[in-house]
Write a protein that holds these residues in place. Structure first.
Motif, PDB file in Angstrom:
ATOM      1  N   LYS A 152       0.816  -1.216   0.000  1.00 29.73           N
ATOM      2  CA  LYS A 152       0.000   0.000   0.000  1.00 29.73           C
ATOM      3  C   LYS A 152       0.852   1.269   0.000  1.00 29.73           C
ATOM      4  CE  LYS A 152      -3.756   2.312   2.481  1.00 29.73           C
ATOM      5  NZ  LYS A 152      -3.076   3.611   2.560  1.00 29.73           N
ATOM      6  N   GLY A 153       1.897   1.309   0.830  1.00 28.64           N
ATOM      7  CA  GLY A 153       2.707   2.521   0.946  1.00 28.64           C
ATOM      8  C   GLY A 153       3.401   2.894  -0.350  1.00 28.64           C
ATOM      9  N   ILE A 154       4.037   1.923  -1.019  1.00 28.96           N
ATOM     10  CA  ILE A 154       4.769   2.244  -2.243  1.00 28.96           C
ATOM     11  C   ILE A 154       3.811   2.573  -3.388  1.00 28.96           C
ATOM     12  CG2 ILE A 154       6.825   0.932  -1.628  1.00 28.96           C
ATOM     13  CD1 ILE A 154       5.857  -1.321  -3.442  1.00 28.96           C
ATOM     14  N   VAL A 155       2.629   1.949  -3.393  1.00 31.26           N
ATOM     15  CA  VAL A 155       1.633   2.261  -4.435  1.00 31.26           C
ATOM     16  C   VAL A 155       1.104   3.676  -4.248  1.00 31.26           C
ATOM     17  CG1 VAL A 155      -0.657   1.682  -5.315  1.00 31.26           C
ATOM     18  CG2 VAL A 155       0.997  -0.132  -4.888  1.00 31.26           C
ATOM     19  N   ASP A 156       0.852   4.062  -3.013  1.00 35.28           N
ATOM     20  CA  ASP A 156       0.388   5.433  -2.740  1.00 35.28           C
ATOM     21  C   ASP A 156       1.410   6.458  -3.226  1.00 35.28           C
ATOM     22  OD1 ASP A 156      -1.989   4.661  -1.609  1.00 35.28           O
ATOM     23  OD2 ASP A 156      -1.295   4.788   0.467  1.00 35.28           O
ATOM     24  N   LEU A 159      10.469  -2.981  -0.834  1.00 35.40           N
ATOM     25  CA  LEU A 159       9.923  -2.549   0.447  1.00 35.40           C
ATOM     26  C   LEU A 159      10.977  -2.258   1.503  1.00 35.40           C
ATOM     27  CD1 LEU A 159       6.883  -4.989   0.830  1.00 35.40           C
ATOM     28  CD2 LEU A 159       6.933  -2.719  -0.201  1.00 35.40           C
ATOM     29  N   HIS A 160      12.012  -3.081   1.558  1.00 37.65           N
ATOM     30  CA  HIS A 160      12.974  -2.946   2.649  1.00 37.65           C
ATOM     31  C   HIS A 160      13.919  -1.772   2.428  1.00 37.65           C
ATOM     32  CE1 HIS A 160      12.551  -7.478   3.785  1.00 37.65           C
ATOM     33  NE2 HIS A 160      11.443  -6.797   3.952  1.00 37.65           N
ATOM     34  N   ASN A 161      14.203  -1.047   3.492  1.00 34.06           N
ATOM     35  CA  ASN A 161      15.238  -0.030   3.425  1.00 34.06           C
ATOM     36  C   ASN A 161      16.600  -0.715   3.419  1.00 34.06           C
ATOM     37  OD1 ASN A 161      13.469   2.185   3.479  1.00 34.06           O
ATOM     38  ND2 ASN A 161      13.300   2.051   5.712  1.00 34.06           N
ATOM     39  N   ALA A 162      17.555  -0.076   2.790  1.00 33.29           N
ATOM     40  CA  ALA A 162      18.885  -0.664   2.692  1.00 33.29           C
ATOM     41  C   ALA A 162      19.525  -0.763   4.078  1.00 33.29           C
ATOM     42  CB  ALA A 162      19.762   0.196   1.780  1.00 33.29           C
TER      43      ALA A 162
END
Length: 850
Positions: A351-355, A511-514
Motif C-alpha cells: 500500500k505505501g509504495i503504491v500510494d 519494500l525494505h530499506n537498505a
C-alpha cells in the motif's frame, strides 16, 4: 479414480509452462523411510534411556496429533548429548530404496521442491534421467540461488539429513523458517511464477500444513489453474478448504492399498507427444516482467540518476497496470490486488509504495484521481501504453545495427530481418536482466554475455552464414558501442535487472530499506580498477562509493573503506608487470598500449595498461612513465599504503591465527584443481587472511561487506562452511547494482554499460576481425569504410596465420613475449591500413566516375 488421477497429471504437465513437483513425506515413505509419526516415536524411544519423563510427554503429543510440539521436547532436553541427537537424525535417513520412487523422476518437471530431508529423489533422478540435479539445501548460502536456477534442481527447503543442524522439525523451527526471507522468496517464486504439483502430502504432515498457512498469510490465493494437488480422500474439510482458498486445484484419489491408484497413475504417465520435454534445451524461466519493461523503462528515462532505481520501478509497474485498463479507471483496491497476483506482495505490504507512485504519477499528470460513487479511482491519461520510449530506443539500436552491417560487411538487411531484429534486442535485454539478477543473488560477477545463444534462440529463419554475420555485428556493438548505443544499452540493462529483482524478490527489492554497512573491504580485483585513472570501471566504482558514503553520512554511520594489507602486494605486482611491459617495447609504447586495449578490451588487459590507453585516448598522449607518476605514484607497499590512506582508504593488517590455518587448508583443498590456472599459494594465503578477518568481525555483529570480482571465491567460501561470510560477500558489479537500485546516484556515462554487458570473444578469428574493424572505423569515416568488409576477413585470417607462424601469442602474460606479439601485430596492421587506403582510393575513383 485411476483415470481421474491420470487425467489430472496429463492436464497439469501439458498446460504448465514451468512445472515443479512439490513432494512431501509420502514420497520418502514410499522409498522406505519413516512416517512423521514413526520418526517422532523413534526420537522418543532413543530419548527414553536419557530422559524418560520427556520421552513419555513426546509420545503423548504424538497421540494428540501435536507432532511439532513433540519434537520441541527432544531438542530441549539436556539429558541427552546434542551430538547424539544429531547423529540419530542423520542415521534415520540413510537407508532407503530410490527404485521405489523412480516413476516420479520420470515426470517432466523442471525442478523438485521437497520438505523431505533425504536424497532419495536425487538418486531416483540421477538413475532415470542420467543427470544429477543441482542440490539446494536450506541453511546453505547457495539456497537463495534456487529461485534463479535454470537447470534441473532439487530444493530441500526444510534442511538436509547430512547436515542435521539444518533440519526443520519442531514448532519453534517452523516459526523461525517462516521469518526467513530467502525461504519465503523461493515459495513466492514457485507459487506466483511457476506451476506446482503437490505430491505425497497428507493432513498429518505438519510441513505442508505450515506451508499452506504461510502461503495464505503471505500471498493469498494464486491465479486459478496454476497449481494442482493430488490428495488422498478422507482428509478433513479444514485441509481442503485451505487448499481451495489458495486456488489449488484438488484432485482426490482412493488411498487404499498404499496409495496404489496414485502410484499407478504416475508410473503410467505419458506426456502429450506434441509437448516438448522440459528438461533439455529449455530457456531461462523468464517471468511476467516482460509486461512491465516498456513502462519501467519510460519512467526510468524520465527520472534523473540521483533517484533510486526502485522508485522508477514502482512507478513503472503501477503505470503499466493503469494502462492495461485505460481509458477505464480502476480503484486502488483493484490495483493492489493486481500487484498481489503479479508480484506476490499482499495489499498491506504494498500500500505505501503504491500510494507514493500514484501521487508522483498524478503530479506529473500521467494519471487522474477522481471520485466514482463512494470510491476513489485512478485513470491513465498519458500516451497509450507509453511505449514510445522503449520502441524508440530499440528502433535506434536496430537502425544502428543495420548501419553497422552496411559499413562493416556491405550487407543490407532484408525487410524480414529488419522486422525481427527488435525482438532479438528485447530477448537480449530480458535475458541479461535475468542473468544479472541471478549473479546478484549469488554474490558473484555476472558471466560474460553470450550473444550467440540469444541469436540461436531466435525463431525466424536465417541462414548459418547470415547468423554468423549477425553475431559479429552484435558483438562489435556490445564491445565498441557508440555513446548513444552505450546510454541505451546501459539503461535497458539497469531496468531489466531491477525488474527481475522486483519479481523474484519483491520485498527486499521494493519494500525494505537498505541495511548500510559500517565497513567495506576491497580485494585487489576491485581496488585496482577503482583507483586507476582512466579504467572503464573507475568512474562507476567511484560514483557508487561516493553515493554510499553520502547515504551512510545521512544515517550517521561512519563508513570505512578498508583494504587488507595482504592485497597491497598484488597491486604492486600488477604495476610492475605493466612497467616491465613498457620497458620491453620502449619508445612509442602508447601505440602498443592502445592496440592491446583495443584487441582485448581495456577492462580485460592489465589494469594500468587499460587505464593508460583509455586516458590518452580522451586526453592526449603522455608517456606511460608520466601517467604512472601522475596517477599511480607508488612503487612499494609502504608508499601504496600511504597513498591509499590519503585517498580515504583504511589499510589494516591481518594476523595468522589458528582459524586462518583452518580456512587456508580448506581453500587450498578446494582450489587444488585450479592451482595451474593462476590461484597460487600466495593468493590463497591473501584470501584466507581476509576471510579470517571477516568472520571475526561478523561474529562480533559488525555490518561488513567484502567486494570482489573473483568469480570462484564466494562459491569456495560456501563450500568450506563459511556461510555467514559468503552472505557478506558481493561482486564488483553487484555493489554498483545495489547502490543504483536502492540509492541511485550513478550517472549514465560512468561505465555501467560495460559492467552490465561485458562480453568475451573466445574465437581468435572473431577477435581479430573485431580489432581490424575498429581500426578501420577509427581511421576512416563510415562512408569510406564501405570497402573494408572483404579486407577485414582477409587480414584477420592472414594475421592469425602469420602470428602462429612466428609463434606469437597476443594473450601471453610474460611482458617480453607480449610486447613482441603486439609489435608483430603492429606490422600487420600497417599492411592492413595500406590495403585499406588503396581500396578506399579505388572506391573514390569509382564514385567520381559515376
Amino acid at each position: 479414480m485411476n483415470s481421474s488421477a491420470s487425467a489430472a497429471l496429463s492436464r497439469f504437465f501439458n498446460d504448465a509452462s514451468f512445472p515443479i513437483v512439490f513432494t512431501g513425506a509420502g514420497v520418502s515413505v514410499k522409498a522406505g523411510l519413516l512416517t512423521w509419526n514413526s520418526l517422532i516415536n523413534s526420537m522418543a524411544g532413543v530419548m527414553q534411556g536419557h530422559d524418560p519423563l520427556n520421552a513419555q510427554i513426546m509420545k503423548q503429543c504424538v497421540r494428540d496429533g501435536e507432532l511439532t510440539k513433540a519434537v520441541e521436547y527432544f531438542f530441549l532436553t539436556s539429558k541427552m548429548l546434542s551430538g547424539d541427537k544429531l547423529e540419530f537424525l542423520r542415521n534415520s535417513f540413510k537407508s532407503y530404496n530410490s527404485e521405489n520412487i523412480s516413476s516420479i523422476a520420470k515426470l517432466p518437471f523442471r525442478a523438485c521442491v521437497t520438505t523431505n530431508f533425504d536424497k532419495s529423489i536425487h538418486d531416483a533422478i540421477a538413475k532415470q534421467r542420467g543427470v544429477s540435479a543441482i542440490d539446494y539445501k536450506y541453511g546453505d548460502a547457495s539456497f537463495k540461488q534456487a529461485q534463479w536456477e535454470e537447470d534441473l534442481f532439487v530444493a530441500r527447503i526444510h534442511g538436509a539429513a547430512e547436515v542435521p543442524t539444518s533440519i526443520i522439525l519442531s514448532e519453534s523451527q517452523f516459526k523461525s523458517v517462516m521469518a526467513d526471507e530467502n525461504y519465503l522468496q523461493l515459495l513466492r517464486s514457485c507459487f506466483i511464477h511457476r506451476n506446482v504439483l503437490f505430491l505425497g502430502f497428507s493432513f498429518y504432515d505438519p510441513a505442508i500444513r505450515s506451508i499452506f498457512e504461510d502461503l495464505d498469510r503471505q500471498f493469498g490465493p494464486a491465479v486459478p489453474g496454476r497449481h494442482m494437488a493430488l490428495l488422498p480422500e478422507g482428509l478433513s474439510d479444514e485441509f481442503f478448504q485451505k487448499a481451495s482458498r489458495l486456488n489449488i486445484e484438488l484432485v482426490r484419489y482412493d488411498s487404499s492399498d498404499d496409495h496404489r491408484i496414485l502410484w499407478d497413475a504416475i508410473e503410467n504417465f505419458e506426456l502429450d507427444k506434441t509437448k516438448s520435454s522440459f528438461t533439455e534445451g529449455h530457456p531461462r524461466p523468464l517471468g511476467p516482467a516482460k509486461n512491465f519493461l516498456a513502462a519501467c523503462f519510460a519512467r526510468s528515462r524520465a527520472k534523473n540518476a540521483t533517484q533510486a532505481l526502485k522508485e522508477s520501478l514502482v512507478e513503472g509497474i503501477v503505470s503499466a497496470l493503469l494502462q492495461e485498463t485505460a481509458p477505464k479507471a480502476i480503484s486502488k483496491a483493484t490495483l493492489l490486488e493486481k500487484i498481489r497476483t503479479q508480484l506476490g506482495l499482499n495489499s498491506r505490504a504494498s500500500k505505501g509504495i503504491v500510494d507514493t507512485a500514484l501521487r508522483s504519477l498524478t503530479e506529473e499528470r500521467l494519471c487522474r484521481k477522481m471520485k466514482s460513487g463512494d470510491s476513489i479511482v485512478f485513470a491513465w491519461q498519458g500516451d497509450k501504453l507509453d511505449e514510445g520510449s522503449l520502441d524508440a530506443a530499440i528502433g535506434k539500436l536496430t537502425a544502428s545495427l543495420s548501419d553497422r552491417a552496411l559499413i562493416q560487411q556491405q550487407w543490407r538487411f532484408s525487410d524480414s530481418l529488419t522486422e525481427n531484429i527488435p525482438s532479438i534486442f528485447i530477448h537480449m535485454v530480458r535475458t541479461r536482466g535475468w542473468d544479472l539478477g541471478a549473479a546478484f543473488a549469488a554474490g558473484r560477477p555476472p558471466e560474460p554475455f553470450q550473444v550467440k545463444s540469444i541469436i540461436n534462440e531466435s525463431q525466424f529463419p536465417i541462414s548459418t552464414y547470415d547468423r554468423d554475420r549477425l553475431l559479429s555485428l552484435f558483438l562489435t556493438m556490445l564491445q565498441y558501442p557508440s555513446e548513444e548505443e552505450s546510454q541505451i544499452l546501459g539503461e535497458l540493462g539497469r531496468v531489466s535487472f531491477a525488474l527481475e529483482m522486483a519479481f523474484q524478490a519483491p520485498k527486499s527489492t521494493l519494500l525494505h530499506n537498505a541495511v548500510l554497512p559500517h565497513r567495506i573491504y576491497f580485494d585487489a580485483s576491485v581496488l585496482l580498477p577503482a583507483v586507476v585513472e582512466g579504467h572503464p570501471f573507475s568512474r562507476a566504482y567511484q560514483e557508487s562509493i561516493a553515493r554510499l558514503k553520502k547515504a551512510t553520512l545521512s544515517a550517521t554511520i561512519d563508513l570505512k573503506l578498508v583494504v587488507s594489507s595482504v592485497y597491497l602486494n598484488e597491486v604492486i605486482s600488477h604495476r610492475r608487470k605493466a612497467e616491465a611491459y613498457e620497458r620491453e617495447y620502449g619508445k612509442g609504447f602508447e601505440k602498443i598500449a592502445q592496440m592491446d586495449a583495443l584487441y582485448h578490451g581495456p577492462s580485460n588487459t592489465n589494469v594500468y595498461i587499460g587505464g593508460y590507453a583509455s586516458w590518452i585516448k580522451e586526453n592526449g598522449v603522455i608517456t606511460f612513465e608520466e601517467y604512472l607518476r601522475r596517477f599511480a605514484p607508488y612503487t612499494s607497499e609502504h608508499s601504496l599504503r600511504k597513498w591509499l590512506v590519503d585517498k580515504g582508504y583504511e589499510v589494516v593488517d591481518s594476523v595468522k591465527t589458528s582459524k586462518y590455518a583452518e580456512i587456508y587448508a580448506a581453500l587450498e583443498k578446494e582450489y587444488s584443481a585450479s592451482l595451474a590456472h593462476g590461484k597460487t599459494a600466495l593468493l590463497i594465503e591473501h584470501d584466507a587472511l581476509q576471510l579470517t578477518r571477516l568472520e571475526l568481525e561478523m561474529e562480533h555483529g559488525d555490518r561488513v561487506l567484502f567486494v570482489t570480482a573473483d568469480r570462484q571465491l564466494r562459491q569456495m567460501v560456501s563450500k568450506i562452511g563459511l556461510s555467514n561470510v559468503a552472505e557478506g560477500m558481493v561482486s564488483n558489479v553487484g555493489l554498483v547494482q545495489f547502490i543504483e537500485l536502492i540509492l541511485g546516484g550513478v550517472s549514465e556515462n560512468a561505465g555501467v554499460t560495460e559492467l552490465l554487458w561485458s562480453t568475451k570473444v573466445s574465437d581468435k578469428t572473431a577477435a581479430m576481425r573485431s580489432y581490424f574493424t575498429s581500426v578501420a572505423l577509427a581511421t576512416y569515416d563510415d562512408g569510406m569504410a564501405l570497402a573494408m568488409s572483404e579486407l577485414v576477413d582477409e587480414y584477420a585470417d592472414s594475421s592469425i596465420k602469420e602470428l602462429k607462424r612466428q609463434e606469437m601469442n597476443l594473450d601471453v602474460e610474460e611482458p617480453r613475449k607480449r610486447a613482441r606479439a603486439f609489435q608483430a601485430l603492429g606490422t600487420l596492421e600497417a599492411k592492413y591500413l595500406n590495403g585499406m587506403r588503396e581500396a578506399v582510393e579505388k572506391l573514390r575513383k569509382r564514385l567520381d566516375e559515376q
